[in-house]
Each structure stands twice: as C-alpha cells, then as structure tokens.
Design an enzyme around this catalytic site. Structure first.
Site, mmCIF file in Angstrom:
data_model
loop_
_atom_site.group_PDB
_atom_site.id
_atom_site.type_symbol
_atom_site.label_atom_id
_atom_site.label_comp_id
_atom_site.label_asym_id
_atom_site.label_seq_id
_atom_site.Cartn_x
_atom_site.Cartn_y
_atom_site.Cartn_z
ATOM 1 C CG ASP A 1 34.322 50.601 74.830
ATOM 2 O OD1 ASP A 1 35.445 50.369 75.288
ATOM 3 O OD2 ASP A 1 33.275 50.412 75.459
ATOM 4 C CG HIS B 1 36.046 48.579 78.189
ATOM 5 N ND1 HIS B 1 35.086 49.413 77.664
ATOM 6 C CD2 HIS B 1 35.657 48.323 79.464
ATOM 7 C CE1 HIS B 1 34.161 49.658 78.571
ATOM 8 N NE2 HIS B 1 34.488 49.013 79.686
ATOM 9 C CB SER C 1 32.062 47.823 81.118
ATOM 10 O OG SER C 1 32.926 48.511 81.967
#
Length: 920
Positions: free
Chosen positions: A144, A205, A500
């Site tokens: 990520d 994220h 996500s």
C-alpha cells in the site's frame, strides 16, 4: 465516428469476413518507458546463479547501440520469481518478447488506490474465541502507501520478538523505526513517479488498511467525536510488514511486483492489496495476478479489492482465480450531515463534517452569482478554479453544482459549501470544512429557497452517525462481474464492509482462519470464507457480492472445502489457452498442456462457486464437476439442497456424500438445464451441502449473453473453408466466427496470446461488416436501433495482428498469407484520420435526421495516389460516422482509463490511432 488516426485492414466477403485487429494508443517510439519483463518462476538452477546478471545480459542484447543495460535496468525480481523492469522503446520491447524464457513484456502502468463498528456488524465481536499464540506468529503483508508507525494501532506493548520464521528486514528509510508489531518495512523509490523515500505513510491509505487488518485494540477511537468506539483489526495480535509502493497518485506495476517479490521471500502469511487496475488484464500482464500466483505457490493467500469502478457490469478488475477478490458493502452505521435553511427546512447530506457552527447561520451565495465576469456560467455554477470572487464569497456558504467546487470555495474564503455530489447515498467522505454533499433533487430545494428569499442563510450541522436499516448493501462504486477474462470464475468472490477497507477486513479474517488451520493451502482458506458467507438479496446479485457478506466466525469451521492446488491452477491456464512453454516458465516445473485447450473444462476448475455464460434463446445443458474435502467431522453425511430458480432445472449427483474420515475427498456433478432464455438475463441459484451442523453454500450463476457474433441459426462452415480456430487464450469459435488466428511473432502487447479483442477496434469493424442483427441496442439510451452488419448472414474469420502500439509488417503479411490460404472471398481497407474537437458543455446526445448525407467526412483521406497516379484511390465511399456497432465490453467506450463505463455497443471505435506501423 472517427476520433484519432487509424489505419485498419478489414477483409470482407459475402461468405466470410475477416478482421485484423487494430489499436489505439499514440506512438512515441523515442521515449523510453518502464516495462515489466516477466520470466515466470525461479527454478533451482536459476537460483544458483545471479538472476540480475542474466537480466543485464539479455537486456544488453536488445538495447540500441550506446545504451547501457545498467542504465536501462530499473530493478530485478529475483527472490520469489524471475523477471525485471527496464526502460525500453517499443522495438526493444518487441525484441525482448521474442527471447526464450520471457513469458510477457508489458508496460508498468499506474494502478489507483481503492473501524469501530464494522467487525461487530459482521458478527466478529471482541470476545470471539482466538488462538492468540498462533495469531501472534501470523504476519500480514500490506502492499500500500506505507504505514504511520507512531499510531496507537501499531504499538508493540505486550508483543514479544518477531516470529522465528521472519526473514524480512526493517528498511523503512528516513525517520522510520520498526517495533515488535511492525516487524518489517520496505519502500520502492524507483517505482514511484513523485518519489518515496520512506515507508512512512504520508497519504493515509496504508495506515488505514493495515489497522483494519491487524491493528491493536484502541479504546475511545473517534473522528472528532463522531462514531466513537473501540478500533481494532481482524487479528490484533498479528504482526505487520509494510511495503510502500504507492503515493497519492497511485502505484506502478513495477513497484507492486517488487513488493510481492520481497513479501513472499520475507515470510508473510497473508498479503492484502487494496489496489486494482481500471480494467481486467490478461493474467500474465497483471502485476497483482503474477505476484499473487507466486505467493500462492508458497502457501500465501492474497486478498485484492474488486475495484472502485462499479456499478457497471464487467468492471471487476481482480479476476485471477488464486486471489480472493473482495467487493465493498455498507454497515448499519451511516454518517450524515444536515443543512438547516433559514426557513427552517432541513436537508440531509452525506459528508463526514467534524466542524460545528454552534447554532450560527451564514449567508448563502450561489457560485453562478458570486463569480468573476470572465468565467463561463457552467464553470461558475460548478465553482471551478479561479471562478469565485473572493469578496463575494468570504464568510458565506457557497452553493456549487459540483462537489469538487467546495475546495475552491474554501480557498476563496467561504465558511462552508452546499454541493451536488454524484456519489451514491450510502457513501460519505471526509471534508476539510463544513460541506454538505447532497443529491440534485435536494440541491434544487436549496436553490428554490435561495431565489425566493432576499437574505438566504443556512447552518451546516456537524455530522452524526445514524442507523442504516437497509445494510448490508453493495456500494455503487464497488466493481461488478462478470469476469471478462475467465467468465467461468465468478468474481468478485466475497463482500465485506468498506471501500478500500473491505479487502483488509477479509485479510484479517483469512489470517484468523489460518490461525486455526495453519496447514491449509490458500484455496482452502478461500473456500471456507466463501462457502460460509451470508447470502445477500440486492440488485446485480452475485456479480455484485460474489458468495455474499463475509461471516468470520463460521469460516473457521466450514465442514467441507473446495481445494485447488498449484497444479490445478496450471491446468486452468492450459484450458484457457496457455501453451506448454508458457506454463512451464510460469510454474518452474515440467507441466504439460494438451495440444488443444479444453475450453469446455474451464468450468470444472474446483472453484467454490459455479458460473457459466450461455447464448440466448438456445436450450442448454451444463455439467460442473466438483470435489470437496472433509474438514469437519470425521464421520459425517452431507445432503444436497438446491435453492430453486423457475427458469432452471438443477440436479446434483450424488445427492448424498458420506465421509468416514477427515481429509477424505468426495466428488459430485451439478447439472443445469435451461430453455430458450432472453439475452441479458442473469439467473442465480445456490447449492448447499448440509450435515445439520455445517452449511456449505456455493452460488450458481448463469449469464445469458449474446452479441453480434452468436451463431444461432448458422449451420456448419462451408466446405471451401480451409482455415482453423487457433485463437489462443479464452476464445472459442462458433458457426459465425469460424476462424481465428493471432500472431505471436509480432509480440502484440495485448493480442500476442489470443485473438480476443481487448482493444475494441476489431470488434467494432467486424460487427459493421458482418455482425448479426441485434435488436434494441443503444449507447446509454442514445440511438436505440437494430444493429447489424452489411452482410449479417456471412461468416467471420478474425486475424489479430495489432496492439495499442500498432501493427508490424511481419504480422500483417503473415495474416495475408493465412487469409488467402484459408479461403476468404474479398478484401477491402479503410483509413481514418485525426481531428481535434473543442471543449464544450453539451446535453446528452440525441439522434437527428441528416438530410445532407451522404457527404465524405473531412477526416477521410483524399487522393491522388502518390505512388501510382494512374490508379485512382480511394476506390469507394461507405458510411463511417455515427454508426452504432458492437464493442468490446472490457474497453471503455471513450478508449481511456478515465472512462469507467462498459458497453456492448458503441458509436465510435476505441480511437484507432496506429493500425499500421512500418518498422525499418
């Protein structure tokens, strides 16, 4: 409707028509771009020498004079599989693709990035039974944007040293320290376009996904008082290894493969990757599919997001059968905000607004009336950049007809914004100041109030959490099936809460299952999660949610599992068209494929779901072969139950499975019989094996799908036909498409392994020439007509010679050689040219009568013939503008990743820029 520059060949006949597929990307042969050179598994022999040296050697063989291999090489993949990334021009790419041992060469593209209540919502409470010691030895690899190590979710209080199996390292870069929770960190600076110099997450994220999968328990977690509770990951005692491959723009294939290469060798147990390409790719040109295959070889399950390109059919991009593909659904908590107008009316919006106005109302202005003079009205309404007059908006709430205008309003000095959003009602996003994102209907109410009041004002309240009784629902943005690469593999596989975050939710659950069954192969873990899922009853059915919403507690005791080994996956690759040489490189062993792919056997891959695509208005009988392994009670009897569908007759043989021991296998056949069913119908059912303790559920999906090339009403090919169906990956001929060939020697970027058109141009031109009659087709409601080719009763033979970079003389001549010998009747060619179009605001298109037709299009090239002046060219003129014809559904109608739509019929070909490239 021409848009860019093409040069395409169409071989046309009253009996047989032939298409050479064309392409769409502009050529820039002088610019070096990073490409992935994938070479399959690392064999024992290869591991005994330096793969890096071999990579440099074969690279130097193809580089132009004066170019150093060391300067061209970006990185080698040499820990878990074989390959490298290098900066290449197109000719070098083609030459490399011809090298022995090279499976594929493809550009390194950019992939986009795709909880206090969610675990309780899916029945995974904080008091669930755990194998804590085993969980502490479990390592989750997170590919990520990195991780924020100082977060409370990642403190290592109470953790011992890393597990002995850990072979990784803490190479976190600047200002980064690992601990006994975050035991590994790596970053990939060469694979990024803005540069990454640390595993420290500056996007947010990766921190979010890592904490969702394996974050510690953190009490009183909240967002400025909103949604307060205990934040925790699925396996809070597990360790984390973070691999930073992305920044705020996205993630490159080259970096993703490097992270897989390291994560596998480092010794992780589960990999979670909330990244996905915009469209499904050929498996051997998909970095996540490649990396996850080699992870599977080592017993590591990869979890991947379905994608954020829903709700269009066929938008799911994570399609490899060895991955667990996760869709996103809602939970029973929804974050809303409210706008209280000066007249007392309250409007409900969808934003996560942490700001309170403390009961104070502010004046409202409309972007249209608060803009500078030179700004067009449409831009002013949207509050576009440089449009708002600071003096007119300062201290006021600005109404904008586009959600993105809120940020412009903030920069201009506004205290808030009320904006139209195209997001669906079940999604709320964090905003940087008081913003209420509302639908167009609610905006119209605000607008009516604004124009009916001399001094309009409003207050935007702080967001609050409310109960969503409709949950779970699959989010509109969550990508949908069917699987455009292997339709017999139902995708997505499962649904879980989040955007996500759905993927790391299931990663945590997979790790949880693995703590109870550490010896299970990835397919068994995947099967357990799928067959215990909670069915959902929503629009789009299984193409939206797969097997259903994940049920973590049940997943540790599924009763039966559908196992699939590496050999089974290799067998599947053979059946979809991979040859022996290719699968041997991928597998690293002596696997052998049959001479002809057994495409009808793809459906028999031992998958936990059953999916098939059949033609409309034709009776069908389909048999699925499956084998289950007993992992429940040693002595058990399972009985089959079919949840009926009135349009299908489904039987199971045998109906009873009797087991005498654990790990015993039993096989069965599911037979589905259907009648003449209309096109574009999706029928679903399910098979449940039950022993009164376990319920093992498999979804069944029959997709009725036709198009311009079905063979209903066609007899066998004429006797004069001498061609063949040598079509490659995932392609089957019929009595309409009687022949297909592809030309691997030209090493087409997309078509070198198949005659299947993933560019769009060949499908469009072929259907124009000889497509069947298909009633009531349109482009999003525009031009609904009967689509048909000029000779709808003729046959088609397809010759794939081109890719996005163009077509080589070599491939074109090889196609001509075959076309002539195969027995086609006539040939024709067409040339389209480029023209730019100005920007404009337009209404949705409509069809009108053009009384001036026919006219030769401006873009159509003119004579005289510059080579043989005595031969008049062009020979003839035919319609080529505003023609609705068949389109490849995996290609956006516009021809760009920015366009997320999927259509079966389109007005313009995928812009065919380079159908002929002469290589000197």
């Amino acid at each position: 409707m021409a848009k860019f520059t093409p040069f395409s060949f169409v071989f046309m006949a009253s009996i047989i028509s032939v298409t050479m597929f064309s392409s769409c990307s502009p050529l820039n042969g002088d610019k070096r771009k990073v490409h992935i050179v994938y070479m399959g598994s690392l064999t024992k022999e290869q591991s005994e020498y330096s793969p890096n040296s071999h990579h440099l050697s074969i690279l130097q063989e193809v580089l132009d004079d004066g170019i150093s291999a060391a300067n061209s090489l970006v990185r080698s993949y040499k820990r878990s599989f074989n390959g490298f990334a290098a900066k290449l021009i197109d000719q070098e790419r083609q030459n490399l693709a011809l090298k022995k041992g090279v499976v594929s060469v493809f550009p390194s593209r950019i992939l986009p990035l795709q909880t206090t209540r969610s675990w309780d919502f899916i029945g995974f409470t904080k008091n669930v039974k755990r194998e804590t010691a085993v969980e502490s030895d479990t390592i989750i690899g997170v590919i990520d944007t990195g991780i924020w190590p100082e977060s409370e979710s990642f403190t290592d209080e109470g953790f011992g040293p890393p597990p002995k199996k850990w072979k990784g390292a803490c190479k976190g870069g600047q200002n980064f320290t690992c601990n006994n929770k975050i035991i590994g960190a790596r970053f990939y600076p060469q694979g990024t376009f803005n540069g990454i110099n640390s595993t420290r997450d500056t996007v947010g994220h990766g921190t979010h996904t890592a904490s969702t999968a394996a974050g510690n328990k953190v009490n009183n977690a909240n967002f400025y008082g909103i949604a307060q509770g205990i934040a925790r990951g699925g396996v809070p005692s597990a360790r984390i290894a973070a691999y930073a491959v992305c920044n705020d723009i996205g993630c490159t294939d080259e970096a993703i493969l490097a992270a897989f290469d390291d994560a596998i060798a480092d010794g992780v147990d589960i990999i979670t990757s909330s990244l996905a390409p915009r469209a499904a790719r050929d498996i051997k040109e998909d970095s996540i599919a490649i990396g996850s295959f080699h992870a599977m070889e080592r017993g590591i399950l990869t979890l991947n997001s379905a994608g954020n390109d829903g709700p269009d059919a066929g938008s799911v991009s994570s399609v490899a059968p060895w991955m667990l593909t996760v869709a996103a659904n809602t939970i029973d908590r929804h974050i809303i905000d409210k706008v209280v107008l000066g007249n007392g009316k309250t409007i409900i919006g969808n934003s996560v607004n942490s700001f309170s106005s403390n009961g104070k109302k502010f004046p409202i202005v409309f972007g249209k009336t608060a803009s500078i003079r030179r700004c067009p009205e449409s831009s002013a309404k949207n509050c576009e950049a440089d449009c708002l007059d600071r003096e007119l908006v300062k201290g006021k709430i600005v109404m904008c007809t586009d959600e993105s205008g809120a940020e412009v309003a903030l920069a201009a000095g506004a205290v808030g914004s009320i904006a139209i959003t195209d997001r669906v009602d079940n999604v709320s996003s964090v905003v940087p100041f008081p913003v209420s994102a509302i639908n167009s209907q609610s905006f119209h109410l605000v607008q009516s109030y604004f124009y009916s009041t001399k001094s309009p004002q409003a207050e935007i309240l702080k967001s609050e959490a409310v109960n969503d009784t409709a949950a779970p629902r699959v989010a509109d943005f969550s990508s949908r099936g069917p699987n455009s690469i292997v339709p017999e593999i139902l995708k997505p596989d499962i649904s879980a809460p989040g955007t996500s975050m759905s993927c790391p939710h299931v990663a945590g659950i997979a790790a949880f299952v693995k703590t109870f069954h550490p010896d299970w192969f990835p397919s068994a873990i995947k099967s357990a999660i799928m067959t215990t899922a909670q069915p959902m009853n929503i629009k789009d059915g299984e193409f939206a949610f797969g097997a259903g919403q994940v049920n973590p507690v049940q997943a540790i005791n599924p009763g039966l599992v559908y196992n699939a080994s590496k050999e089974d996956y290799i067998h599947l690759l053979c059946n979809i068209g991979y040859d022996t040489a290719t699968v041997r490189f991928i597998s690293g062993d002596n696997s052998t494929c049959p001479k002809e792919p057994k495409k009808l056997s793809v459906k028999d891959h031992n998958y936990p779901s059953l999916a098939i695509e059949v033609l409309p208005l034709q009776p069908f009988k389909i048999e699925f072969n499956r084998t289950v392994t007993n992992v429940g009670l040693s002595n058990s009897i399972y009985k089959a139950k079919i949840f009926p569908n009135s349009k299908l007759s489904i039987t199971v043989a045998p109906e009873v499975l009797s087991f005498k021991s654990l790990e015993e296998k039993q096989s069965f056949v599911v037979t589905i019989v259907g009648g003449k069913i209309q096109d574009k119908t999706v029928l679903s059912s399910s098979l449940v094996w039950s022993d009164s303790t376990h319920s093992v559920r498999s979804p069944i999906v029959v997709n009725i799908n036709s198009g311009s090339f079905t063979h209903e009403g066609f007899g066998p090919p004429y006797k004069k036909w001498k061609g063949a169906c040598k079509c490659g990956l995932n392609f089957t001929c019929n009595n309409k498409i009687i022949g297909a060939r592809y030309y691997s020697s030209s090493k087409s970027l997309y078509n070198k392994s198949t005659a299947k058109d993933i560019v769009g141009h060949g499908t469009h031109t072929t259907s124009t020439v000889a497509g069947n009659k298909v009633n009531n087709v349109g482009f999003y409601g525009i031009g609904k007509v009967t689509a048909r080719g000029g000779v709808p009763s003729s046959r088609i033979a397809a010759y794939a010679v081109c890719n996005v970079n163009g077509c080589t003389d070599e491939g074109i001549l090889a196609a001509f050689d075959d076309v002539i010998a195969d027995g086609v009747d006539n040939t024709a060619s067409s040339y389209l040219n480029a023209r730019k179009t100005p920007q404009a605001e337009v209404l949705k298109s409509e069809t009108v009568n053009d009384t001036t037709s026919p006219r030769v299009s401006d873009f159509s090239s003119r004579g005289p013939n510059s080579v043989i002046a005595e031969i008049l060219k062009p020979d003839i003129s035919v319609p080529d503008v505003d023609i609705l014809t068949a389109h490849s559904p995996v290609v956006s109608p516009y021809g760009s990743d920015l366009d997320k739509r999927s259509v079966k019929y389109n007005f313009l070909s995928k812009p065919p820029c380079l159908a002929l490239m002469l290589l000197a």
